[in-house]
Design an enzyme around this catalytic site. Structure first.
Site, short mmCIF file in Angstrom:
data_model
loop_
_atom_site.label_atom_id
_atom_site.label_comp_id
_atom_site.label_asym_id
_atom_site.label_seq_id
_atom_site.Cartn_x
_atom_site.Cartn_y
_atom_site.Cartn_z
N ARG A 228 4.83 1.06 -3.33
CA ARG A 228 4.62 1.18 -4.77
C ARG A 228 5.80 1.93 -5.38
NH1 ARG A 228 1.55 -2.33 -4.26
NH2 ARG A 228 -0.71 -2.34 -4.54
N HIS A 276 8.50 -7.49 -7.10
CA HIS A 276 7.18 -7.23 -6.53
C HIS A 276 6.61 -8.52 -5.93
CE1 HIS A 276 3.42 -4.46 -6.84
NE2 HIS A 276 3.37 -5.22 -5.77
P1 NAP Z 1 -3.21 1.03 5.19
O1 NAP Z 1 -3.71 0.11 6.24
O2 NAP Z 1 -4.18 1.85 4.42
O3 NAP Z 1 -2.14 1.99 5.89
C1 NAP Z 1 -1.65 3.13 5.24
C2 NAP Z 1 -0.90 3.98 6.27
O4 NAP Z 1 -0.34 5.11 5.59
C3 NAP Z 1 -1.81 4.54 7.36
O5 NAP Z 1 -1.15 4.51 8.60
C4 NAP Z 1 -2.04 6.00 6.91
O6 NAP Z 1 -2.27 6.90 7.99
C5 NAP Z 1 -0.71 6.29 6.27
N1 NAP Z 1 -0.81 7.40 5.31
C6 NAP Z 1 -1.53 7.45 4.17
N2 NAP Z 1 -1.37 8.64 3.55
C7 NAP Z 1 -0.55 9.37 4.36
C8 NAP Z 1 -0.01 10.69 4.30
N3 NAP Z 1 -0.30 11.51 3.27
N4 NAP Z 1 0.78 11.10 5.30
C9 NAP Z 1 1.07 10.30 6.35
N5 NAP Z 1 0.60 9.02 6.47
C10 NAP Z 1 -0.19 8.58 5.48
O7 NAP Z 1 -2.35 0.22 4.10
P2 NAP Z 1 -1.70 -1.23 4.25
O8 NAP Z 1 -2.72 -2.29 4.14
O9 NAP Z 1 -0.80 -1.23 5.44
O10 NAP Z 1 -0.84 -1.30 2.90
C11 NAP Z 1 0.19 -0.37 2.62
C12 NAP Z 1 0.67 -0.51 1.19
O11 NAP Z 1 1.48 -1.66 1.05
C13 NAP Z 1 -0.43 -0.72 0.15
O12 NAP Z 1 -1.08 0.47 -0.19
C14 NAP Z 1 0.36 -1.31 -1.01
O13 NAP Z 1 0.78 -0.25 -1.84
C15 NAP Z 1 1.56 -1.95 -0.36
N6 NAP Z 1 1.62 -3.42 -0.55
C16 NAP Z 1 2.65 -3.93 -1.27
C17 NAP Z 1 2.76 -5.30 -1.45
C18 NAP Z 1 3.95 -5.89 -2.16
O14 NAP Z 1 3.95 -7.08 -2.48
N7 NAP Z 1 5.00 -5.14 -2.42
C19 NAP Z 1 1.78 -6.16 -0.92
C20 NAP Z 1 0.73 -5.60 -0.17
C21 NAP Z 1 0.66 -4.22 0.00
P3 NAP Z 1 -3.60 6.79 8.90
O15 NAP Z 1 -3.53 5.47 9.59
O16 NAP Z 1 -3.47 7.92 9.87
O17 NAP Z 1 -4.76 6.89 7.96
#
Ligand code: NAP
Length: 313
Positions: A228, A276
């Site tokens: 983001r 994006h």
């Molecule tokens: P997810 O499965 O919730 O994974 C988030 C990861 O971040 C987890 O490993 C979590 O740790 C870690 N995390 C969260 N807060 C943290 C902190 N304060 N310190 C250290 N680690 C932290 O999310 P996802 O499905 O992979 O998606 C990630 C992001 O990609 C989304 O939130 C979205 O913003 C972005 N996205 C972008 C697009 C685009 O087109 N650009 C498309 C899809 C998604 P734990 O595993 O230990 O909880």
């Protein structure tokens, strides 16, 4: 009164057309906010990405809210988001694969000096043959080793890069070094020649890509942000690139989208901008996900993708 659940689509009305071929056949009454008349008390389910602030709390019988995307920060941007209602986010292997493709492509563009050779070709110039850094010596750090970060890390590992990931909790991913928590953040950064942001946007991660973070990266590190725009302090990023400490950045997301014309990123020779589009949820798959999610909710099941509201992701 209808026995079929009512699903409210809180999306720009022109998006609804992409979904209707898939949702229309389901045993649901589908209404589109801004296009169809509906009564707030009849709405059982809602789907959205960034709902109009204050709107969800006006739906007194809401059973579940579905997020069209993997990220749910758009819901928490609503200060009146009804926290007692389960929020279920879209997780999909195809979305993770496409995100990983984007990340791999931009690592390789930089690693294999593709832009330099494109410039040389545009000048009909046979560029000096510079060898890229050895792949096994090139260290990639993934911020956020969740659903998408894990897939991206595995793909890069399979290409021979030295991959690490940082998360809140310790992970066990074959061939990927796990760093966990704030106490290991600096060590993680020190082994990240490429820093790839795949964190959710939360109160703790907002602005995490800032001058302090960049200073802890190795000289010449490259930043890729596909999470983001709120993760990046944009002026700090420009300064770190212009000082020569960072070699550049690929950015898919921005503080303000669409990216304003006056942004320094547009014309920066060391920055790649995309609008994006790293991955876009497939309406066919996402509709099937919502239909299945409604069936689960109607059976009284807790969905495995239910967001932990207090954690923020
Ligand atoms: P997810 O499965 O919730 O994974 C988030 C990861 O971040 C987890 O490993 C979590 O740790 C870690 N995390 C969260 N807060 C943290 C902190 N304060 N310190 C250290 N680690 C932290 O999310 P996802 O499905 O992979 O998606 C990630 C992001 O990609 C989304 O939130 C979205 O913003 C972005 N996205 C972008 C697009 C685009 O087109 N650009 C498309 C899809 C998604 P734990 O595993 O230990 O909880």
């Amino acid at each position: 009164m209808s026995a079929r659940p009512t699903l409210l689509m809180l999306v720009p009305p022109h998006w609804a057309g992409f979904w209707m071929p898939w949702l229309g056949a389901a045993p649901l009454d589908v209404v589109v906010h801004g296009r169809d008349a509906y009564r707030a008390q009849d709405v059982d389910y809602a789907l959205s990405f960034r709902p109009e602030p204050g709107l969800l709390k006006t739906l007194p019988n809401l059973k579940t809210v579905f997020s069209l995307g993997a990220g749910v920060d758009g819901f928490f941007a609503d200060p009146e988001f009804p926290k007692a209602v389960p929020l279920v986010r879209f997780i999909d292997p195809q979305l993770s694969t496409e995100m990983a493709q984007y990340v791999v492509m931009h690592v390789l563009v930089q690693h294999r000096l593709a832009r330099e050779f494109a410039v040389a070709q545009s000048e009909s110039r046979w560029a000096q043959r510079v060898l890229p850094r050895k792949t096994a010596d090139t260290r990639i750090g993934i911020l956020g080793l969740g659903e998408i970060g894990t897939v991206a890390g595995e793909r890069l590992r399979d290409l021979g890069f030295a991959v690490s990931g940082w998360s809140q909790t310790r992970k066990s991913v074959r061939g990927v070094e796990s760093y966990a928590g704030d106490g290991e953040f600096a060590s993680f950064l020190s082994v990240s020649d490429y820093l790839i942001c795949l964190l959710p946007l939360t109160a703790k991660t907002r602005g995490i890509l800032n001058a302090d973070t960049f200073a802890k990266l190795p000289e010449g590190a490259y930043v890729i942000n596909v999470a983001r725009g709120g993760h990046v302090v944009e002026s700090d990023l420009v300064a770190a690139i212009d000082s020569g400490h960072l070699s550049g950045a690929t950015l898919d997301v921005f503080q303000t989208e669409p990216l304003p014309k006056e942004s320094p990123f547009w014309l920066h020779p060391k920055v790649i901008v995309t609008p994006h589009i790293a991955a876009i949820s497939d309406p066919k798959l996402a509709a099937a996900f919502v239909i299945d999610g409604i069936a689960r909710a109607e059976r009284g099941e807790r969905h495995p993708n239910t967001v932990e509201i207090e954690r923020g992701y």
